[in-house]
Design a protein around this motif. Structure first.
Motif, mmCIF file in Angstrom:
data_model
loop_
_atom_site.group_PDB
_atom_site.id
_atom_site.type_symbol
_atom_site.label_atom_id
_atom_site.label_comp_id
_atom_site.label_asym_id
_atom_site.label_seq_id
_atom_site.Cartn_x
_atom_site.Cartn_y
_atom_site.Cartn_z
ATOM 1 N N ARG A 1 -14.515 -1.992 1.552
ATOM 2 C CA ARG A 1 -15.732 -1.582 2.411
ATOM 3 C C ARG A 1 -16.177 -3.043 3.355
ATOM 4 O O ARG A 1 -17.285 -2.136 4.208
ATOM 5 N N LEU B 1 -16.062 -1.461 6.753
ATOM 6 C CA LEU B 1 -17.723 -0.477 7.543
ATOM 7 C C LEU B 1 -18.522 -0.991 8.710
ATOM 8 O O LEU B 1 -19.552 -1.611 8.855
ATOM 9 N N ARG B 2 -17.552 -2.368 9.144
ATOM 10 C CA ARG B 2 -17.565 -2.746 10.711
ATOM 11 C C ARG B 2 -18.432 -2.607 11.474
ATOM 12 O O ARG B 2 -17.101 -1.182 11.825
ATOM 13 N N ARG B 3 -19.399 -2.441 12.153
ATOM 14 C CA ARG B 3 -19.404 -1.631 13.132
ATOM 15 C C ARG B 3 -18.186 -1.608 14.354
ATOM 16 O O ARG B 3 -19.013 0.022 14.749
ATOM 17 N N TYR C 1 -25.612 -1.174 -0.803
ATOM 18 C CA TYR C 1 -25.517 -1.714 0.191
ATOM 19 C C TYR C 1 -25.008 -1.163 1.340
ATOM 20 O O TYR C 1 -24.984 -0.872 2.895
ATOM 21 N N PHE C 2 -23.400 -1.015 0.947
ATOM 22 C CA PHE C 2 -22.715 -0.119 1.604
ATOM 23 C C PHE C 2 -22.759 1.259 1.691
ATOM 24 O O PHE C 2 -22.807 2.060 2.714
ATOM 25 N N ARG D 1 -25.371 1.327 4.570
ATOM 26 C CA ARG D 1 -24.535 1.319 5.968
ATOM 27 C C ARG D 1 -24.103 2.732 6.476
ATOM 28 O O ARG D 1 -23.546 3.154 7.785
ATOM 29 N N ASP E 1 -26.791 5.273 7.615
ATOM 30 C CA ASP E 1 -26.996 4.665 9.027
ATOM 31 C C ASP E 1 -25.850 5.110 9.863
ATOM 32 O O ASP E 1 -26.011 5.273 11.104
ATOM 33 N N TYR E 2 -24.768 4.348 9.713
ATOM 34 C CA TYR E 2 -23.423 5.347 10.801
ATOM 35 C C TYR E 2 -23.333 6.521 10.694
ATOM 36 O O TYR E 2 -23.573 7.563 12.270
#
Length: 211
Positions: A29, A33-35, A179-180, A183, A186-187
């Motif tokens: 993950r 899940l890197r931007r 945390y994931f 994210r 947010d994405y």
């Protein structure tokens, strides 16, 4: 560490499997899940700049779809307009919503598994401790004549290794899951805002085509 694992008995082996699985899911993950792979900065502005010059070719749309998850979402709507320049806003919105659901499913992949490990690890540790306590008290002689307090205390401490190990797995897993999850939310918000901007621009293009 090996001696602790051997002393804790067989109940610690499911916990070891959970720890390996949790590490694998966290690593996967963290990479996925890197931007840059989900919603690169400035991608929406670049797409709008290209659209101001007209609907791009299928090759450009394909490169956009392969760019990132957000790129695939935007490409789904652009592809609809490329195939039918007079398509309705409803059709466009349906295409974006379908692609958005697919993107959300992709971003949330394995998060439920990580949450399951975070919830199950303490219970597995407690189970191992209970089993160890049963074995310890069951091995003591009736009436306490053959019992050894020092040996009993050592056996209880060994049995508690399972609970401690379960918590060591659960706490980082839960933190990483939270945390994931943050994210991903947010994405999804950024992708929704970006798709709305592109949708409004595409609607203007289809309105000109109808006229």
């Amino acid at each position: 560490m090996l001696s602790i694992i051997q002393a804790a008995g067989w109940p610690i082996w499911p916990l070891l499997l959970c720890s390996v699985a949790a590490l694998a899911l966290i690593f996967e993950r963290a990479v996925a899940l890197r931007r840059v792979r989900v919603a690169p900065n400035g991608l929406v502005d670049e797409v709008l700049q290209v659209l101001r010059q007209g609907i791009p070719s299928q090759d450009v749309i394909g490169k956009l779809a392969a760019n990132s998850t957000l790129g695939a979402l935007l490409a789904s709507g652009i592809r609809v307009v490329a195939q039918d320049p007079r398509c309705s806003e409803t059709l466009l919105r349906d295409a974006f919503e379908a692609a958005g659901r697919s993107a959300a499913h992709q971003l949330e992949r394995y998060l439920n598994a990580l949450a399951t490990i975070a919830s199950a690890a303490p219970l597995l540790g407690l189970l191992g401790t209970v089993i160890g306590m049963i074995e310890i008290f069951g091995s003591q002689a009736p009436g306490g004549s053959g019992s050894n307090p020092a040996q009993l205390a050592h056996g209880i401490s060994v049995a508690l290794y399972n609970t401690a190990f379960g918590l060591m797995i659960a706490i980082p897993s839960l933190m990483c899951h939270r945390y994931f999850r943050g994210r991903v939310n947010d994405y999804l918000h950024d992708m929704e805002q970006g798709s709305e901007r592109v949708l409004h621009h595409l609607v203007r293009l289809t309105s000109r085509a109808v006229v």
